[in-house]
Design an enzyme around this catalytic site. Structure first.
Site, short mmCIF file in Angstrom:
data_model
loop_
_atom_site.label_atom_id
_atom_site.label_comp_id
_atom_site.label_asym_id
_atom_site.label_seq_id
_atom_site.Cartn_x
_atom_site.Cartn_y
_atom_site.Cartn_z
N TYR A 82 -15.24 16.48 -15.70
CA TYR A 82 -15.60 15.07 -15.78
C TYR A 82 -16.75 14.75 -14.80
CZ TYR A 82 -15.16 10.03 -15.38
OH TYR A 82 -15.42 8.69 -15.34
N LYS A 95 -7.48 5.44 -19.62
CA LYS A 95 -7.79 5.95 -20.95
C LYS A 95 -6.57 5.82 -21.87
CE LYS A 95 -11.56 6.82 -18.71
NZ LYS A 95 -11.86 8.12 -18.11
N ASP A 106 -6.55 18.13 -14.72
CA ASP A 106 -6.83 16.79 -15.25
C ASP A 106 -6.40 16.79 -16.71
OD1 ASP A 106 -7.99 14.49 -16.39
OD2 ASP A 106 -9.64 14.50 -14.94
N ARG A 120 0.83 -1.22 0.00
CA ARG A 120 0.00 0.00 0.00
C ARG A 120 0.86 1.26 0.00
NH1 ARG A 120 -2.30 2.08 4.46
NH2 ARG A 120 -2.37 0.07 5.54
#
Ligand SMILES: *Cc1c(COP(=O)(O)O)cnc(C)c1O
Length: 389
Positions: free
Chosen positions: A109, A206, A181, A56
């Site tokens: 978004y 993406k 972004d 983690r």
């Protein structure tokens, strides 16, 4: 030798293994790491650049992806996460507290818009929306408690272009962290840190991974203090990236420049043909002179990406007919993969928005969005043309 991004995307630095090195980055499929020295173990728990200790906190395959994207974006370091929303939430929740004020551009978004609504309703953060290309409006919106400015290089689905140099300069001058972004542009078309951004976020789901087989995200930082702060918070939040997903993303990144060229040239071809079609009333792509961001886009970007949208003269019924008539383009969410996808934002990606919010994003009832793949452009046009008729 100063290497260009296309070359840096292909080559990985790899550690020596007794006289040779792997060419591909190995997948370190382990959740933990073992120590000989207790002092090194203790030190590794507290910082992002110590020894690997627990999955983690960090993993060598994930680190290779973070280093690659930090390099391509011109940042100092990155934090990879399990999704794009994971990266966005690490940054928003890691930097904002109750009573803080956030300035966001209007069109963002859908998932980010929903999260900002949550911050406002449940977490005591106030929000002001400004146009993405109006530094004076940003300056006027800023208050003493403003902590963060949120922008997108290219916004979904009508492709407004943010005035990154103008907006980031105001944020920097007033001591506010700017977050961009850059999912739709990728570092092959735009590197927001070069225009003054402090943090760049990506959905690596993406274009960066590029083959519709990964969900992932990443935040790149322009300075070490911000990286350290968000790394600590990401460890607490548990928004960790998976080694195999990171490996697939690294592999995809090696062909990003080739894919982006084809995404852009296919989109230019389809957008131009659609703009001349009698059934189409508007095409939204900043490479067309009719787009409101055309001039700014030309100054900021070498090309304009593989997503665009258009309006049919028949409104919602015509949109629905088109969606059910395409044969090659797939009815599917997401974007940035090699195959062309088509969707209807009002009933899918932006369905949680009110009609007022839809209007703020520039979305109509009949808006169709295409995420253009890398197929042959004539095959794509034949499909679209038969669906229109
Ligand atoms: C997809 C997307 C996101 C969210 O990323 P996930 O990987 O789906 O969590 C954020 N921003 C933009 C611009 C996106 O396209």
């Amino acid at each position: 030798m100063e290497l260009r991004p296309e070359t840096r995307a292909v080559h990985h630095a790899q550690p020596d293994l007794d006289g040779s090195r792997p060419i591909s980055v190995p997948i370190y499929q382990t959740s933990g790491f073992v120590f000989d020295d207790p002092a090194v173990f203790a030190d590794a728990m507290g910082r992002p650049d110590g020894a690997f200790v627990y999955g983690r906190l960090g993993n060598p395959t994930v680190r290779a992806l973070e280093d690659k994207l930090a390099d391509l974006e011109g940042g100092v370091a990155a934090v990879a996460t399990g999704s794009g929303m994971g990266a966005i939430n690490c940054v928003l929740l890691g930097l904002l507290s109750p009573g803080d004020h956030l300035v966001s551009q209007k069109a963002i978004y859908g998932g980010t818009a929903a999260m900002i609504n949550e911050l406002e309703r449940r977490f005591g953060v106030t929000v002001t929306y400004v146009p993405e290309d109006d530094p004076d409006a940003l300056r006027a919106a800023v208050r003493p408690e403003t902590k963060l400015v949120y922008l997108e290089t290219l916004a979904n689905p009508v492709l407004q272009v943010a005035d990154l140099p103008g907006m980031c300069a105001v944020a920097r001058e007033l001591g506010i962290v700017s977050v961009v972004d850059n999912t739709f542009a990728t570092p092959m078309l735009c590197r927001p840190i070069e225009h003054g951004a402090d943090v760049v976020v990506h959905s690596t789901t993406k274009y960066l991974s590029g083959h519709t087989d990964v969900v992932g995200g990443l935040a790149v930082f322009a300075d070490d203090a911000l990286h350290r702060k968000i790394w600590h918070f990401s460890v607490e939040l548990g928004a960790t990236a998976d080694p195999f997903a990171s490996w697939l993303t690294l592999r995809g990144l090696q062909t990003l420049h080739l894919r982006m060229e084809r995404h852009c040239s296919n989109t230019r071809y389809l957008a131009t043909r659609l703009a001349a079609h009698p059934a189409v009333t508007a095409v939204h792509w900043p490479g067309l002179p009719s787009h409101p961001s055309y001039e700014l886009a030309g100054k900021l970007l070498p090309d304009f990406g593989g997503v665009f949208s258009f309006e049919l003269s028949g409104g919602r019924p015509a949109g629905e007919k088109f969606m059910s008539s395409v044969r090659l383009a797939l009815l599917a969410p997401s974007l940035g993969g090699v195959e062309t996808l088509v969707m209807h934002p009002a009933t899918t990606s932006h369905r949680s928005l009110s009609s007022e919010e839809l209007a703020r994003h520039g979305i109509g009832e009949g808006t169709i969005r295409l995420a253009v793949g890398i197929e042959h452009p004539e095959d794509l046009w034949s499909d679209i043309e038969q669906a229109l008729s």
